[in-house]
Design an enzyme around this catalytic site. Structure first.
Site, PDB file in Angstrom:
ATOM      1  N   TYR A 267     -57.022  76.282  60.486  1.00 54.70           N
ATOM      2  CA  TYR A 267     -57.552  76.574  59.141  1.00 54.70           C
ATOM      3  C   TYR A 267     -56.460  76.699  58.086  1.00 54.70           C
ATOM      4  O   TYR A 267     -56.760  76.761  56.899  1.00 54.70           O
ATOM      5  CB  TYR A 267     -58.426  77.838  59.151  1.00 54.70           C
ATOM      6  N   GLU A 268     -55.200  76.726  58.510  1.00 55.09           N
ATOM      7  CA  GLU A 268     -54.125  76.783  57.521  1.00 55.09           C
ATOM      8  C   GLU A 268     -53.891  75.417  56.876  1.00 55.09           C
ATOM      9  O   GLU A 268     -53.139  75.321  55.896  1.00 55.09           O
ATOM     10  CB  GLU A 268     -52.843  77.326  58.169  1.00 55.09           C
TER      11      GLU A 268
ATOM     12  N   HIS B 256     -49.508  87.933  61.216  1.00 59.38           N
ATOM     13  CA  HIS B 256     -48.706  87.018  62.019  1.00 59.38           C
ATOM     14  C   HIS B 256     -47.296  86.941  61.449  1.00 59.38           C
ATOM     15  O   HIS B 256     -47.085  86.350  60.399  1.00 59.38           O
ATOM     16  CB  HIS B 256     -49.287  85.608  61.990  1.00 59.38           C
TER      17      HIS B 256
ATOM     18  N   HIS C 241     -52.629  78.136  62.620  1.00 59.10           N
ATOM     19  CA  HIS C 241     -54.024  77.853  62.967  1.00 59.10           C
ATOM     20  C   HIS C 241     -54.497  76.584  62.254  1.00 59.10           C
ATOM     21  O   HIS C 241     -53.965  76.233  61.205  1.00 59.10           O
ATOM     22  CB  HIS C 241     -54.918  79.021  62.529  1.00 59.10           C
TER      23      HIS C 241
ATOM     24  N   MET D 285     -60.544  81.374  66.547  1.00 56.53           N
ATOM     25  CA  MET D 285     -60.065  80.239  65.744  1.00 56.53           C
ATOM     26  C   MET D 285     -58.702  79.739  66.221  1.00 56.53           C
ATOM     27  O   MET D 285     -57.929  79.195  65.428  1.00 56.53           O
ATOM     28  CB  MET D 285     -59.961  80.656  64.277  1.00 56.53           C
ATOM     29  N   SER D 286     -58.405  79.936  67.488  1.00 55.29           N
ATOM     30  CA  SER D 286     -57.068  79.516  67.958  1.00 55.29           C
ATOM     31  C   SER D 286     -57.151  79.046  69.401  1.00 55.29           C
ATOM     32  O   SER D 286     -58.236  78.745  69.906  1.00 55.29           O
ATOM     33  CB  SER D 286     -56.088  80.696  67.842  1.00 55.29           C
TER      34      SER D 286
ATOM     35  N   ALA E 261     -57.306  87.047  69.285  1.00 56.22           N
ATOM     36  CA  ALA E 261     -58.360  87.976  68.891  1.00 56.22           C
ATOM     37  C   ALA E 261     -59.657  87.169  68.857  1.00 56.22           C
ATOM     38  O   ALA E 261     -59.645  86.007  68.450  1.00 56.22           O
ATOM     39  CB  ALA E 261     -58.056  88.545  67.516  1.00 56.22           C
TER      40      ALA E 261
ATOM     41  N   ASN F 110     -64.242  92.521  67.518  1.00 50.48           N
ATOM     42  CA  ASN F 110     -65.437  92.814  66.713  1.00 50.48           C
ATOM     43  C   ASN F 110     -66.637  92.190  67.403  1.00 50.48           C
ATOM     44  O   ASN F 110     -66.482  91.297  68.238  1.00 50.48           O
ATOM     45  CB  ASN F 110     -65.278  92.191  65.308  1.00 50.48           C
TER      46      ASN F 110
ATOM     47  N   SER G 131     -53.220  87.440  66.826  1.00 55.34           N
ATOM     48  CA  SER G 131     -53.380  88.347  65.674  1.00 55.34           C
ATOM     49  C   SER G 131     -53.210  89.793  66.068  1.00 55.34           C
ATOM     50  O   SER G 131     -53.960  90.296  66.903  1.00 55.34           O
ATOM     51  CB  SER G 131     -54.792  88.266  65.096  1.00 55.34           C
TER      52      SER G 131
ATOM     53  N   HIS H 213     -61.464  90.773  58.347  1.00 52.17           N
ATOM     54  CA  HIS H 213     -60.190  90.583  59.049  1.00 52.17           C
ATOM     55  C   HIS H 213     -59.489  91.917  59.316  1.00 52.17           C
ATOM     56  O   HIS H 213     -58.836  92.093  60.340  1.00 52.17           O
ATOM     57  CB  HIS H 213     -59.286  89.647  58.243  1.00 52.17           C
TER      58      HIS H 213
HETATM   59  N1  HPA Z   1     -64.959  84.847  64.808  1.00 51.34           N
HETATM   60  C1  HPA Z   1     -63.933  83.973  64.793  1.00 51.34           C
HETATM   61  N2  HPA Z   1     -62.690  84.332  64.994  1.00 51.34           N
HETATM   62  C2  HPA Z   1     -62.436  85.615  65.255  1.00 51.34           C
HETATM   63  C3  HPA Z   1     -63.445  86.578  65.297  1.00 51.34           C
HETATM   64  C4  HPA Z   1     -64.780  86.172  65.058  1.00 51.34           C
HETATM   65  O1  HPA Z   1     -65.742  86.964  65.083  1.00 51.34           O
HETATM   66  N3  HPA Z   1     -62.849  87.768  65.575  1.00 51.34           N
HETATM   67  C5  HPA Z   1     -61.523  87.519  65.705  1.00 51.34           C
HETATM   68  N4  HPA Z   1     -61.258  86.214  65.512  1.00 51.34           N
END
Ligand code: HPA
Length: 289
Positions: free
Chosen positions: A95-96, A71, A93, A220-221, A123, A244, A40, A256
């Site tokens: 989740y898609e 992306h 991903h 998530m990847s 990320a 974050n 990302s 996001h």
């Molecule tokens: N959680 C899950 N996926 C992420 C996060 C998070 O805090 N930050 C970037 N991708």
């Protein structure tokens, strides 16, 4: 519903053939030494690839197209520090939706092309106390909490049914990345990446659970791809950009856009680290021509 192994392999081989033709144009028949997955907001790394041939995913038969903002979707063939590389800007991903095999399609293509090393970036949210957004983490190990595996179903091609994940994140490659970071004066943490299915960010309670389980960062990847790569004998290394604080670390919400903004800030250091490290990764064991 999982597809028949033979169908999956036929699709992979078709995409590999299409990509091989473009690789032939650019790399004179050399197989790329490294496939680099840009996470990302980290697609800027593609700009460092010299004289790239850009192949939109839609030109590659059967290639799953990412849908998430941040992306793009194309492969880049070129050189990085003089080494032939395949850059992948945009990934799918879990989740898609759709079967997990979509997420690892490109890994199977990389294996079909004989690429020996997969360099992943992502990320991630920082869980570990004292780690901050904008910093980087070399992944030392993972927790697969996605509730699934890309290997569920029939064995595809030459994949190992029960791949060993003891050294999933290759020690030699990690040493190279660590050494590169220290030369660059780049802070590089090292820790455990917990993979969640998403797409919702975690709850604070889930982050407390992940911390108790030994996770240092959450995303998530990456994990499905590493599992598939190890089943195919591809060596893996992964770097997370901590974008974050994970949920509940601060008493404020996360989103996001914040993730994308922080990747932008961290991008320059991240790019240099990946670029230099990738150029130092060992190539194929034997000539591929
Ligand atoms: N959680 C899950 N996926 C992420 C996060 C998070 O805090 N930050 C970037 N991708």
């Amino acid at each position: 519903m999982t597809r028949a192994a033979a169908d999956i392999q036929v699709g992979v081989d078709a995409a590999a053939a299409a990509l091989r033709a473009r690789i032939g144009d650019r790399l004179d028949g050399d197989a790329p030494h490294v496939a680099i997955t840009m996470g990302s907001g980290l697609g800027g790394l593609g700009e460092e690839i010299e004289d790239p041939v850009r192949v939109p995913y839609e030109d590659l038969p059967g290639w799953p197209r990412p849908t998430v903002i941040g992306h793009a979707g194309h492969a880049l063939i070129g050189t990085l520090g003089g080494r032939p590389v395949l850059g992948l800007s945009g990934r799918v991903h879990l989740y898609e939706g759709g079967p997990p095999e979509r997420v690892v399609f490109y890994v199977r293509v990389a294996a079909a092309l004989g690429i020996p090393v997969l360099f992943l970036s992502n990320a991630a949210g920082a869980i570990r106390e004292g780690w901050h957004p904008g910093e980087l983490m070399l992944v030392s190990d993972h927790l697969n909490l996605t509730g699934t595996s890309p290997l569920i179903g029939p064995v595809v091609g030459t994949e190992n049914r029960f791949p060993d994940l003891t050294f999933a994140y290759d020690r030699e490659l990690r040493t190279i990345v660590r050494g590169t970071a220290s030369e660059l004066g780049q802070t590089l943490h090292e820790g455990v990446y917990a993979a969640m299915h998403g797409p919702a960010f975690e709850t604070p309670a889930e982050i407390r659970m992940l911390r108790a389980l030994g996770a240092d960062a959450v995303g998530m990847s990456t994990v499905p791809e590493v599992i598939a790569a190890r089943a195919l004998g591809i060596r893996c290394v992964a770097v997370s950009c901590l974008t974050n604080y994970a949920a509940g670390v601060l008493d404020e919400p996360l989103n996001h856009e914040e993730v994308l903004e922080t990747t932008k800030l961290a991008q320059a250091g991240f790019q240099r680290l990946v670029e230099l490290s990738a150029a130092r990764c060992p190539g194929p064991a034997a000539p591929t021509r």
